[in-house]
Design an enzyme around this catalytic site. Structure first.
Site, PDB file in Angstrom:
ATOM      1  N   HIS A 260      -6.914  15.079  -0.150  1.00  0.00           N
ATOM      2  CA  HIS A 260      -7.048  13.791   0.520  1.00  0.00           C
ATOM      3  C   HIS A 260      -5.749  12.991   0.580  1.00  0.00           C
ATOM      4  CE1 HIS A 260      -9.634  11.006   2.494  1.00  0.00           C
ATOM      5  NE2 HIS A 260      -9.093  10.015   1.815  1.00  0.00           N
ATOM      6  N   HIS A 297     -10.420   3.949  -5.807  1.00  0.00           N
ATOM      7  CA  HIS A 297      -9.052   3.468  -5.886  1.00  0.00           C
ATOM      8  C   HIS A 297      -8.981   1.961  -6.074  1.00  0.00           C
ATOM      9  CE1 HIS A 297     -10.187   3.821  -1.625  1.00  0.00           C
ATOM     10  NE2 HIS A 297      -9.350   2.830  -1.346  1.00  0.00           N
ATOM     11  N   HIS A 335     -12.700   0.175  -5.681  1.00  0.00           N
ATOM     12  CA  HIS A 335     -13.728   0.606  -4.729  1.00  0.00           C
ATOM     13  C   HIS A 335     -13.629   2.098  -4.449  1.00  0.00           C
ATOM     14  CE1 HIS A 335     -10.368  -0.368  -1.990  1.00  0.00           C
ATOM     15  NE2 HIS A 335     -10.863   0.584  -1.225  1.00  0.00           N
TER      16      HIS A 335
HETATM   17 FE   LIG Z   1      -9.761   1.655   0.233  1.00  0.00          FE
END
Ligand SMILES: [Fe+2]
Length: 389
Positions: A260, A297, A335
């Site tokens: 990612h 993150h 989040h």
């Molecule tokens: Fe984000």
């Protein structure tokens, strides 16, 4: 703007006599940034661009109050619930802002009056509908997915062709392509996710006849209506590096990794104290054991304002997020995907899914975003607790 453009008729050299068919002189105007030390354009007017006949203070009618994001919470705003009023300038509903940037939403089918924002550049993202952008530089036809970047001080108006929905990003300075994608002289480099051919500037002069033409001017001091003796759309030609342009989000070429990649790969523009990113349909991360959605993150220096404009949000399943939603994930809060989303996407990949069709416009600010009354009026109050269900 990274490249030179010439439209209409200009004299062979700058600052020399350039005459109208009747023998009179065209009036040359320089629009330039940073005190003659950055990009500029030279415009040639039929009439004096200085000839104003009236100035009147305008009492703002828009609600511009902002309040801190307290108690600190992730937020979800549903722009689908916002009613339209006014035009694409006066009808902007303030969602969030700080000293660097204001983020507003507008939905309308009404044309705006002439407008000049002298506080900073604007980037107006067209979520849906069609609108003609008209300016002293000429017109640009815009539609769904277009970012319209309007340099500070450009006199312009918005003429919708039916209902149009936009997100307006009002900067306190200049909005530009990310510096890392530019050569030392301003060309977009090969590793940039878009290039000059993807940018659409005005193609021909726009001349409108008229006298006693009002222009709404926004400055740090407030709003003024200046009445010009002659219509400001009287430019027969211009050239330079500074002008409004459109860039369509579908022309953004996504950068993909095996595992990612963080949001900077989606960065499209930067302004003082913020960046604008485009999340576009792309192949999923393709390492055999990849988790092809974001990890949890906490970007400790940023507030993340994400406008979901199209596609399917598998990472957000169960959150209530849908097309038209805006999430605000502030610094101070970690989040990430909703519960079960990681397992679901791993299953989907095993079943043959190879792409994501999500489309979103993100504004990351480097100072906290305060909340506008417009955002609070369409807030989904249960959003903050959706990770704990
Ligand atoms: Fe984000």
């Amino acid at each position: 703007m990274p490249y030179y453009r010439v439209v209409g008729e200009v004299p062979r050299k700058r600052h020399v006599q350039f005459r109208r068919p009747d023998g009179g002189l065209y009036a040359e105007e320089l629009m330039g940034e940073e005190g003659f030390s950055s990009d500029s354009s030279l415009l040639y007017h039929r009439h004096l661009p200085t000839a104003i006949i009236k100035a009147e203070a305008v009492t703002p009618t828009a609600e511009t109050r902002l309040e801190p994001n307290l108690p600190l919470s992730p937020r979800h705003f549903r722009t689908q619930e916002l009613a339209g009023a006014g035009d694409l300038v006066t009808g902007r509903v303030l969602l969030a802002g700080n000293g660097d940037v204001r983020l507003s939403y507008a939905t309308t089918d009404q044309p705006s009056e002439l407008y000049r924002n002298s506080m900073g550049d604007e980037c107006v993202y067209v979520q849906s509908g069609r609108v003609r952008f008209e300016s002293t530089y000429g017109a640009i036809e815009a539609g769904e997915g277009d970012y319209l970047v309007v340099p500070t001080g450009t006199i312009h108006r918005w003429v919708p062709d039916g209902p149009v929905n936009v997100l307006a990003i009002e900067a306190s300075g200049h909005i530009r392509p990310p510096k890392r994608y530019l050569s030392q002289y301003g060309q977009l480099l090969e590793h940039a996710p878009y290039c000059e051919r993807d940018l659409r500037g005005p193609a021909e002069p726009l001349i409108v006849e008229g006298e006693e033409v009002p222009v709404l001017v926004r400055t740090r001091g407030g709003l003024t209506r200046l009445v010009y003796r002659d219509h400001p759309f009287d430019v027969v030609g211009w050239d330079g590096y500074l002008y409004p342009f459109a860039f369509n989000i579908n022309d953004f070429e996504p950068i993909v990794k095996r595992t990612h990649a963080p949001p900077p790969v989606h960065q499209t523009f930067e302004g003082p104290g913020f960046v604008v990113c485009s999340f576009c349909p792309r192949p999923l991360d393709y390492h055999p054991e990849a988790i092809p959605i974001p990890y949890n993150h906490h970007n400790v220096d940023s507030d993340e304002f994400m406008f979901y404009v199209g596609g399917d949000y598998s990472a957000r399943k169960g959150s209530g997020i849908d097309v038209g939603s805006i999430s605000l994930h502030p610094a101070g809060f970690t989040h990430g995907p909703q519960p079960g989303a990681v397992e679901a996407v791993i299953r989907a990949v095993a079943e043959g899914v190879t792409t994501t069709n999500e489309m979103a416009v993100m504004v990351d600010t480097f100072r906290p975003l305060d909340l506008g009354q417009g955002a609070l009026s369409c807030e989904d109050a249960g959003y903050a607790w959706t990770w704990a269900r």
